[in-house]
Design a protein around this motif. Structure first.
Motif, PDB file in Angstrom:
ATOM      1  N   ILE B  96       0.833  -1.203   0.000  1.00 46.35           N
ATOM      2  CA  ILE B  96       0.000   0.000   0.000  1.00 46.35           C
ATOM      3  C   ILE B  96       0.862   1.244   0.000  1.00 46.35           C
ATOM      4  O   ILE B  96       0.613   2.216  -0.712  1.00 46.35           O
ATOM      5  CB  ILE B  96      -0.925   0.008   1.228  1.00 46.35           C
ATOM      6  CG1 ILE B  96      -1.787  -1.254   1.237  1.00 46.35           C
ATOM      7  CG2 ILE B  96      -1.783   1.255   1.238  1.00 46.35           C
ATOM      8  CD1 ILE B  96      -2.625  -1.405   2.477  1.00 46.35           C
ATOM      9  N   ILE B  97       1.896   1.214   0.813  1.00 46.26           N
ATOM     10  CA  ILE B  97       2.802   2.349   0.900  1.00 46.26           C
ATOM     11  C   ILE B  97       3.432   2.634  -0.454  1.00 46.26           C
ATOM     12  O   ILE B  97       3.590   3.778  -0.856  1.00 46.26           O
ATOM     13  CB  ILE B  97       3.887   2.082   1.956  1.00 46.26           C
ATOM     14  CG1 ILE B  97       3.267   2.179   3.353  1.00 46.26           C
ATOM     15  CG2 ILE B  97       5.038   3.062   1.817  1.00 46.26           C
ATOM     16  CD1 ILE B  97       4.219   1.902   4.484  1.00 46.26           C
ATOM     17  N   LEU B  98       3.744   1.555  -1.168  1.00 49.61           N
ATOM     18  CA  LEU B  98       4.321   1.735  -2.505  1.00 49.61           C
ATOM     19  C   LEU B  98       3.338   2.400  -3.459  1.00 49.61           C
ATOM     20  O   LEU B  98       3.725   3.197  -4.311  1.00 49.61           O
ATOM     21  CB  LEU B  98       4.778   0.390  -3.068  1.00 49.61           C
ATOM     22  CG  LEU B  98       6.119  -0.098  -2.525  1.00 49.61           C
ATOM     23  CD1 LEU B  98       6.400  -1.515  -2.998  1.00 49.61           C
ATOM     24  CD2 LEU B  98       7.238   0.846  -2.959  1.00 49.61           C
ATOM     25  N   SER B  99       2.050   2.082  -3.289  1.00 47.61           N
ATOM     26  CA  SER B  99       1.072   2.703  -4.189  1.00 47.61           C
ATOM     27  C   SER B  99       0.894   4.174  -3.838  1.00 47.61           C
ATOM     28  O   SER B  99       0.665   5.014  -4.703  1.00 47.61           O
ATOM     29  CB  SER B  99      -0.266   1.962  -4.141  1.00 47.61           C
ATOM     30  OG  SER B  99      -0.842   2.043  -2.863  1.00 47.61           O
ATOM     31  N   LEU B 100       1.028   4.477  -2.557  1.00 51.38           N
ATOM     32  CA  LEU B 100       1.006   5.875  -2.127  1.00 51.38           C
ATOM     33  C   LEU B 100       2.206   6.603  -2.733  1.00 51.38           C
ATOM     34  O   LEU B 100       2.097   7.723  -3.219  1.00 51.38           O
ATOM     35  CB  LEU B 100       1.088   5.966  -0.605  1.00 51.38           C
ATOM     36  CG  LEU B 100      -0.121   6.514   0.144  1.00 51.38           C
ATOM     37  CD1 LEU B 100       0.223   6.725   1.594  1.00 51.38           C
ATOM     38  CD2 LEU B 100      -0.610   7.807  -0.481  1.00 51.38           C
ATOM     39  N   ASP B 101       3.323   5.927  -2.684  1.00 47.79           N
ATOM     40  CA  ASP B 101       4.547   6.479  -3.247  1.00 47.79           C
ATOM     41  C   ASP B 101       4.368   6.774  -4.727  1.00 47.79           C
ATOM     42  O   ASP B 101       4.729   7.841  -5.217  1.00 47.79           O
ATOM     43  CB  ASP B 101       5.684   5.468  -3.057  1.00 47.79           C
ATOM     44  CG  ASP B 101       7.005   5.997  -3.582  1.00 47.79           C
ATOM     45  OD1 ASP B 101       7.444   7.060  -3.113  1.00 47.79           O
ATOM     46  OD2 ASP B 101       7.582   5.353  -4.470  1.00 47.79           O
ATOM     47  N   GLU B 102       3.765   5.819  -5.390  1.00 55.22           N
ATOM     48  CA  GLU B 102       3.520   5.974  -6.822  1.00 55.22           C
ATOM     49  C   GLU B 102       2.597   7.158  -7.087  1.00 55.22           C
ATOM     50  O   GLU B 102       2.834   7.967  -7.982  1.00 55.22           O
ATOM     51  CB  GLU B 102       2.880   4.679  -7.343  1.00 55.22           C
ATOM     52  CG  GLU B 102       3.101   4.412  -8.806  1.00 55.22           C
ATOM     53  CD  GLU B 102       2.618   3.011  -9.148  1.00 55.22           C
ATOM     54  OE1 GLU B 102       2.032   2.849 -10.224  1.00 55.22           O
ATOM     55  OE2 GLU B 102       2.801   2.092  -8.309  1.00 55.22           O
ATOM     56  N   TRP B 103       1.565   7.262  -6.285  1.00 53.10           N
ATOM     57  CA  TRP B 103       0.647   8.389  -6.408  1.00 53.10           C
ATOM     58  C   TRP B 103       1.416   9.705  -6.290  1.00 53.10           C
ATOM     59  O   TRP B 103       1.220  10.628  -7.073  1.00 53.10           O
ATOM     60  CB  TRP B 103      -0.437   8.310  -5.334  1.00 53.10           C
ATOM     61  CG  TRP B 103      -1.535   9.308  -5.527  1.00 53.10           C
ATOM     62  CD1 TRP B 103      -2.719   9.093  -6.166  1.00 53.10           C
ATOM     63  CD2 TRP B 103      -1.558  10.672  -5.099  1.00 53.10           C
ATOM     64  NE1 TRP B 103      -3.463  10.242  -6.168  1.00 53.10           N
ATOM     65  CE2 TRP B 103      -2.783  11.228  -5.522  1.00 53.10           C
ATOM     66  CE3 TRP B 103      -0.661  11.472  -4.403  1.00 53.10           C
ATOM     67  CZ2 TRP B 103      -3.127  12.553  -5.275  1.00 53.10           C
ATOM     68  CZ3 TRP B 103      -0.999  12.793  -4.160  1.00 53.10           C
ATOM     69  CH2 TRP B 103      -2.230  13.323  -4.587  1.00 53.10           C
ATOM     70  N   GLY B 104       2.287   9.723  -5.322  1.00 52.28           N
ATOM     71  CA  GLY B 104       3.082  10.921  -5.112  1.00 52.28           C
ATOM     72  C   GLY B 104       3.941  11.263  -6.320  1.00 52.28           C
ATOM     73  O   GLY B 104       4.023  12.419  -6.734  1.00 52.28           O
ATOM     74  N   ARG B 105       4.557  10.254  -6.891  1.00 55.07           N
ATOM     75  CA  ARG B 105       5.418  10.469  -8.044  1.00 55.07           C
ATOM     76  C   ARG B 105       4.609  11.015  -9.222  1.00 55.07           C
ATOM     77  O   ARG B 105       5.063  11.873  -9.972  1.00 55.07           O
ATOM     78  CB  ARG B 105       6.076   9.159  -8.472  1.00 55.07           C
ATOM     79  CG  ARG B 105       7.066   8.648  -7.476  1.00 55.07           C
ATOM     80  CD  ARG B 105       7.617   7.295  -7.862  1.00 55.07           C
ATOM     81  NE  ARG B 105       8.466   6.778  -6.813  1.00 55.07           N
ATOM     82  CZ  ARG B 105       9.686   7.205  -6.572  1.00 55.07           C
ATOM     83  NH1 ARG B 105      10.213   8.153  -7.321  1.00 55.07           N
ATOM     84  NH2 ARG B 105      10.395   6.700  -5.573  1.00 55.07           N
ATOM     85  N   HIS B 107       1.673  12.604  -9.068  1.00 60.09           N
ATOM     86  CA  HIS B 107       0.886  13.823  -8.867  1.00 60.09           C
ATOM     87  C   HIS B 107       1.599  14.964  -8.159  1.00 60.09           C
ATOM     88  O   HIS B 107       1.136  16.097  -8.179  1.00 60.09           O
ATOM     89  CB  HIS B 107      -0.388  13.477  -8.093  1.00 60.09           C
ATOM     90  CG  HIS B 107      -1.241  12.474  -8.775  1.00 60.09           C
ATOM     91  ND1 HIS B 107      -1.817  12.719  -9.995  1.00 60.09           N
ATOM     92  CD2 HIS B 107      -1.592  11.209  -8.433  1.00 60.09           C
ATOM     93  CE1 HIS B 107      -2.515  11.651 -10.363  1.00 60.09           C
ATOM     94  NE2 HIS B 107      -2.378  10.719  -9.438  1.00 60.09           N
ATOM     95  N   LEU B 108       2.697  14.674  -7.513  1.00 53.61           N
ATOM     96  CA  LEU B 108       3.345  15.730  -6.743  1.00 53.61           C
ATOM     97  C   LEU B 108       4.674  16.170  -7.321  1.00 53.61           C
ATOM     98  O   LEU B 108       5.321  17.063  -6.798  1.00 53.61           O
ATOM     99  CB  LEU B 108       3.605  15.260  -5.301  1.00 53.61           C
ATOM    100  CG  LEU B 108       2.422  14.851  -4.449  1.00 53.61           C
ATOM    101  CD1 LEU B 108       2.925  14.405  -3.090  1.00 53.61           C
ATOM    102  CD2 LEU B 108       1.452  16.011  -4.290  1.00 53.61           C
TER     103      LEU B 108
END
Lengths: 116, 116
Positions: B96-105, B107-108
């Motif tokens: 899950i943390i990796l998917s959050l990380d991916e989201w960050g990459r 969108h941020l």
DNA sequence: CGGGATCCTTAAGGATACTG
DNA sequence: CAGTATCCTTAAGGATCCCG
């Protein structure tokens, strides 16, 4: 580079820390929660989130808007009307947040957290 | 009840806030990051995480252990040896943390975050 | 070596008053 | 109504020392 190594590499968490720096702050998730249901106005949020100060609410909203999780619409009326809603990006984040929520339900149900 | 409503319901975020209360704290993700690579000792973590105080490292480890994201093994030797590793639950969280990380990459990447 | 105990600094957030 | 400005409190974390 495997998924495993990706997590472990030096900078792997930086974007993550950025998101956490936003959604990890006080009230942020609850605000997101409210707005996720439907577009909300400042006053509505203040009422729903019993106990939040206008200063904090204002800060959180600005932060969420900055990273484009929510968007703000100002209607040039008197009295002023401002509405906050989820962006498509916010929607995609919601999915992840829900999986985190699910993880919590599965793994933390019985766990009490104490500190120091 | 739809996924959408689930996010919006009153208590939907409580387990989530609990996890965020853990992984959202300073150093927590980096610690997780280190341990995710391989089992680590207290001293190793201290060395890798340049700048962390023993007090903070100790707290974070205890918190992560409490919610069973990591597990601690004490070897009854002199000098003492203690090892920290990811639990299966920790592994599932990692995803899950990796998917959050991916989201960050996604969108941020261009977003700078300023406050107050 | 793996921490616990102590002291100190800083920043986050609460409360409240005020304004375009 | 939708915030901003100001003041204040609290808690998180840093630095350091020490001990089994």
């Amino acid at each position: 580079m495997s998924k495993n190594d990706e997590l472990a590499s030096e900078k792997c968490f930086c974007p993550m820390e950025s998101i956490l720096g936003i959604i990890g702050r006080k009230w942020a998730l609850l605000i997101l929660c409210e707005i996720a249901t439907s577009t909300k106005r400042f006053g509505q949020l203040q009422k729903s989130l019993q106990g939040i100060s206008p200063k904090t609410l204002s800060s959180r909203l600005q932060e969420l808007e900055q990273v484009r999780i929510i968007s703000k619409t100002v209607y040039p009326e008197v009295p002023p009307r401002v509405e906050y809603s989820l962006t498509p990006q916010g929607e995609s984040l919601k999915t992840i947040i829900l999986s985190l929520d699910e993880w919590g339900r599965e793994h933390l149900s019985d766990t009490e957290i104490s500190r120091e």
